[in-house]
Design a protein around this motif. Structure first.
Motif, short mmCIF file in Angstrom:
data_model
loop_
_atom_site.label_atom_id
_atom_site.label_comp_id
_atom_site.label_asym_id
_atom_site.label_seq_id
_atom_site.Cartn_x
_atom_site.Cartn_y
_atom_site.Cartn_z
N ARG A 121 59.89 62.50 48.66
CA ARG A 121 61.31 62.14 48.58
C ARG A 121 61.49 60.80 47.85
O ARG A 121 62.59 60.51 47.38
N ARG A 122 60.45 60.02 47.71
CA ARG A 122 60.53 58.78 46.93
C ARG A 122 60.90 59.06 45.48
O ARG A 122 61.38 58.19 44.78
N GLU A 123 60.66 60.28 45.03
CA GLU A 123 60.96 60.68 43.66
C GLU A 123 62.41 61.17 43.51
O GLU A 123 62.85 61.48 42.40
N ASP A 124 63.14 61.25 44.62
CA ASP A 124 64.50 61.81 44.63
C ASP A 124 65.47 60.97 43.82
O ASP A 124 65.26 59.76 43.63
N GLN A 125 66.52 61.60 43.35
CA GLN A 125 67.57 60.90 42.61
C GLN A 125 68.32 59.94 43.52
O GLN A 125 68.32 60.11 44.74
N PRO A 126 68.99 58.96 42.94
CA PRO A 126 69.85 58.09 43.75
C PRO A 126 70.95 58.89 44.44
O PRO A 126 71.36 59.95 43.96
N ASP A 127 71.43 58.38 45.54
CA ASP A 127 72.45 59.06 46.35
C ASP A 127 73.71 59.33 45.53
O ASP A 127 74.11 58.54 44.69
N GLY A 128 74.32 60.47 45.78
CA GLY A 128 75.59 60.80 45.15
C GLY A 128 75.49 61.84 44.06
O GLY A 128 76.47 62.46 43.68
N GLY A 129 74.30 62.05 43.50
CA GLY A 129 74.15 63.03 42.43
C GLY A 129 74.64 62.50 41.10
O GLY A 129 74.99 61.34 40.95
N GLY A 130 74.67 63.41 40.13
CA GLY A 130 75.12 63.01 38.80
C GLY A 130 74.12 62.10 38.11
O GLY A 130 74.47 61.04 37.61
N ASN A 131 72.88 62.54 38.05
CA ASN A 131 71.80 61.79 37.39
C ASN A 131 71.04 62.72 36.46
O ASN A 131 71.08 63.94 36.62
N HIS A 132 70.35 62.14 35.49
CA HIS A 132 69.57 62.97 34.58
C HIS A 132 68.18 62.40 34.39
O HIS A 132 67.94 61.22 34.61
N LEU A 133 67.28 63.30 33.99
CA LEU A 133 65.94 62.89 33.59
C LEU A 133 65.56 63.69 32.36
O LEU A 133 65.97 64.84 32.19
N GLY A 134 64.80 63.05 31.48
CA GLY A 134 64.35 63.70 30.25
C GLY A 134 62.97 64.30 30.47
O GLY A 134 62.16 63.75 31.20
#
Length: 193
Positions: free
Chosen positions: A158-171
Motif C-alpha cells: 500500500r506504500r505504492e498507492d496513489q495519494p488520497d482522493g484519486g485523480g492521479n497518473h503514472l507513466g
C-alpha cells in the motif's frame, strides 16, 4: 510512453453499487480542467474501465481530444462486491489487509494477486492492439497501484498507492516493463522524457 490515470473524486451513495458511482462535482471539475491541458494532446487513444466513474472521466477527455473512448473488460477495480459499500474507516482497514496479504481474500474481496494479474493482462491486451500509439488508460486506484508494482518489479504494498482522493497518473511502458514516473496529480504534466 503510455499513461494510467485514475478517476478523481466520486459521488458516494451507499444505496448504489460502487461500480455505478459517477464523478462528484469536484471530480468532474478536475477532469474538465485536465481536458484543457495542452500536454494531454500527446495521447491519441483513450481506453477506459467499464465502471461509471472511469467512463465519466474518459468521456470528458475524449470529447476534448476528439477521440472515441474504448471500453475494455478487465480494467475494473478490485472486486469488492462481497462487502459492497463500507464506511471510510472500515474500508481503509480492509484495504490495508488487501495490500498486506496479497494472496488472501480480505472479507471476500478479490485477492490483490489475482487483481494484479488481471489488470496487467488487460493493460497488456490494450497496448498490444496499438503499441506505438500513446494511450491513456483510465481506471482505478487499487488496481493502478497493483499495475505500478508489477511494472516496477516491486512487491505489492500500500506504500505504492496513489495519494488520497484519486485523480492521479503514472507513466509506463510495457516493452520493457517500466514505470516512467510515479503518481502525479492529474493537473500536473508528466515529466519530459
Amino acid at each position: 510512453m503510455h499513461l494510467y490515470l485514475t478517476h478523481p473524486q466520486v459521488r458516494i451513495d451507499p444505496t448504489v453499487p460502487v461500480p455505478l458511482w459517477g464523478l462528484s462535482a469536484q471530480g468532474l471539475a478536475r477532469t474538465e480542467a485536465l481536458a484543457a491541458r495542452p500536454w494531454l494532446r500527446a495521447f491519441r487513444r483513450i481506453v477506459a474501465s467499464e465502471e461509471t466513474k472511469a467512463w465519466d472521466t474518459a468521456a470528458v477527455l475524449g470529447a476534448a481530444l476528439g477521440l472515441m473512448v474504448e471500453v475494455r473488460p478487465g480494467l475494473h477495480e478490485n472486486d469488492r462486491s462481497a462487502t459492497g459499500f463500507l464506511p471510510r474507516a472500515e474500508f481503509e482497514a480492509v484495504a490495508d489487509l488487501f495490500f498486506a496479504h496479497p494472496d488472501r481474500s480480505a472479507l471476500g474481496w478479490e485477492t490483490a494477486r489475482n487483481a494484479q494479474a488481471r489488470i496487467l493482462d488487460a493493460v497488456r491486451a490494450v497496448i498490444d492492439e496499438a503499441p506505438d500509439v500513446p494511450t491513456l488508460v483510465v481506471g482505478h486506484g487499487a488496481v493502478g497501484t497493483l499495475l505500478k508494482c508489477a511494472l516496477g518489479g516491486r512487491p505489492i504494498s500500500r506504500r505504492e498507492d496513489q495519494p488520497d482522493g484519486g485523480g492521479n497518473h503514472l507513466g509506463f511502458t510495457l516493452e520493457p516493463a517500466a514505470v516512467l514516473h510515479d503518481w502525479r496529480p492529474m493537473e500536473d504534466a508528466p515529466p519530459e522524457p
